[in-house]
Design a protein around this motif. Structure first.
Motif, PDB file in Angstrom:
ATOM      1  N   GLN A   1       0.935  -1.230  -0.109  1.00 19.17           N
ATOM      2  CA  GLN A   1      -0.142  -0.063   0.067  1.00 19.17           C
ATOM      3  C   GLN A   1       0.912   1.129   0.024  1.00 19.17           C
ATOM      4  O   GLN A   1       1.970   1.184   0.458  1.00 19.17           O
ATOM      5  CB  GLN A   1      -0.946   0.036   0.975  1.00 19.17           C
ATOM      6  CG  GLN A   1      -0.233  -0.055   2.564  1.00 19.17           C
ATOM      7  CD  GLN A   1      -1.342  -0.227   3.603  1.00 19.17           C
ATOM      8  OE1 GLN A   1      -2.194   0.775   3.827  1.00 19.17           O
ATOM      9  NE2 GLN A   1      -1.409  -1.132   4.264  1.00 19.17           N
TER      10      GLN A   1
ATOM     11  N   GLN B   1       0.645   5.817   0.296  1.00 20.69           N
ATOM     12  CA  GLN B   1       0.002   6.710   0.767  1.00 20.69           C
ATOM     13  C   GLN B   1       0.353   8.079  -0.034  1.00 20.69           C
ATOM     14  O   GLN B   1       1.427   8.240  -0.209  1.00 20.69           O
ATOM     15  CB  GLN B   1       0.311   7.069   2.161  1.00 20.69           C
ATOM     16  CG  GLN B   1      -0.493   8.262   2.720  1.00 20.69           C
ATOM     17  CD  GLN B   1      -2.087   7.876   3.320  1.00 20.69           C
ATOM     18  OE1 GLN B   1      -2.374   6.827   3.597  1.00 20.69           O
ATOM     19  NE2 GLN B   1      -2.853   8.905   3.374  1.00 20.69           N
TER      20      GLN B   1
ATOM     21  N   ARG C   1      -0.673  12.315  -1.414  1.00 20.86           N
ATOM     22  CA  ARG C   1      -1.653  13.497  -1.289  1.00 20.86           C
ATOM     23  C   ARG C   1      -1.556  14.269  -2.253  1.00 20.86           C
ATOM     24  O   ARG C   1      -0.911  14.256  -3.203  1.00 20.86           O
ATOM     25  CB  ARG C   1      -0.535  14.440  -0.209  1.00 20.86           C
ATOM     26  CG  ARG C   1      -1.406  15.498   0.279  1.00 20.86           C
ATOM     27  CD  ARG C   1      -0.587  16.329   1.210  1.00 20.86           C
ATOM     28  NE  ARG C   1       0.795  16.926   0.491  1.00 20.86           N
ATOM     29  CZ  ARG C   1       1.985  16.754   0.810  1.00 20.86           C
ATOM     30  NH1 ARG C   1       2.126  16.410   2.053  1.00 20.86           N
ATOM     31  NH2 ARG C   1       2.839  17.394   0.104  1.00 20.86           N
TER      32      ARG C   1
ATOM     33  N   HIS D   1      -5.686  13.028   1.397  1.00 18.98           N
ATOM     34  CA  HIS D   1      -4.701  12.121   1.460  1.00 18.98           C
ATOM     35  C   HIS D   1      -5.452  10.682   1.253  1.00 18.98           C
ATOM     36  O   HIS D   1      -6.695  10.601   1.368  1.00 18.98           O
ATOM     37  CB  HIS D   1      -4.400  11.874   3.044  1.00 18.98           C
ATOM     38  CG  HIS D   1      -3.811  13.060   3.413  1.00 18.98           C
ATOM     39  ND1 HIS D   1      -2.388  13.222   3.500  1.00 18.98           N
ATOM     40  CD2 HIS D   1      -4.140  14.220   3.969  1.00 18.98           C
ATOM     41  CE1 HIS D   1      -1.998  14.499   3.945  1.00 18.98           C
ATOM     42  NE2 HIS D   1      -3.241  15.026   4.439  1.00 18.98           N
TER      43      HIS D   1
ATOM     44  N   ARG E   1      -5.047   6.520   0.246  1.00 18.78           N
ATOM     45  CA  ARG E   1      -4.320   5.129   0.289  1.00 18.78           C
ATOM     46  C   ARG E   1      -4.672   4.243  -0.788  1.00 18.78           C
ATOM     47  O   ARG E   1      -5.945   3.863  -1.057  1.00 18.78           O
ATOM     48  CB  ARG E   1      -4.643   4.459   1.764  1.00 18.78           C
ATOM     49  CG  ARG E   1      -3.532   3.228   1.989  1.00 18.78           C
ATOM     50  CD  ARG E   1      -4.010   2.882   3.147  1.00 18.78           C
ATOM     51  NE  ARG E   1      -4.512   3.498   4.269  1.00 18.78           N
ATOM     52  CZ  ARG E   1      -4.586   3.631   5.358  1.00 18.78           C
ATOM     53  NH1 ARG E   1      -3.676   2.645   5.995  1.00 18.78           N
ATOM     54  NH2 ARG E   1      -4.903   4.478   6.374  1.00 18.78           N
TER      55      ARG E   1
END
Length: 152
Positions: A72, A74, A76, A127, A129
């Motif tokens: 995974q 992350q 922005r 944000h 994921r």
């Protein structure tokens, strides 16, 4: 992070490979309806990129001698009032370059609806994921099936 809101989203088509979540920085606005709209737009754009990059996933898995995808990342990004996305920044890499690249490409290409007219600001930071899980040997077959059903 404290103060960030995670909206409840509708169930997505099962692919076994890609899903994730969105967190909006503005805690003073209810993004629930808008979040559903953009989540689906991003999900479709991402699955289209996954579909186009199955060969890269195969090469990545072959080089690692592991066909299991359990990664995974992350990201922005910023959504402007007109729906334009920019400021894409990887906050945490996944360790799977094709997964990271497919998510960035999806956000670069996605067409989002404008921010809600009631939203008091000109832009919003989100944000996101992106989670990839499953046996890479089944990735292409799963994505072909979803595409044939018109899911993306």
């Amino acid at each position: 992070p404290q103060g960030l809101e995670l909206p409840e989203l509708d169930r997505l088509p099962e692919s076994g490979f890609g899903y994730g979540n969105l967190v909006f920085e503005s805690s003073d606005f209810d993004f629930s309806d808008y979040a559903r709209q953009i989540y689906m737009a991003i999900w479709r754009a991402w699955h289209n990129r996954l579909y186009q990059s199955t060969d890269e996933f195969d090469r990545w898995a072959f080089q690692r001698r592991s066909w299991l995808l359990d990664h995974q990342l992350q990201l922005r990004f910023t959504i402007h009032a007109n729906g334009q996305v920019d400021g894409i920044f990887i906050e945490d890499v996944s360790g799977c370059l094709p997964l990271d690249q497919s998510a960035v490409d999806a956000l670069t290409e996605v067409i989002l609806p404008p921010l809600p007219v009631e939203f008091p600001r000109e832009k919003e930071t989100v944000h996101a994921r992106f989670i990839g899980q499953g046996d890479i040997r089944a990735l292409k077959k799963s994505l072909v099936w979803l595409k044939s059903r018109g899911e993306f």
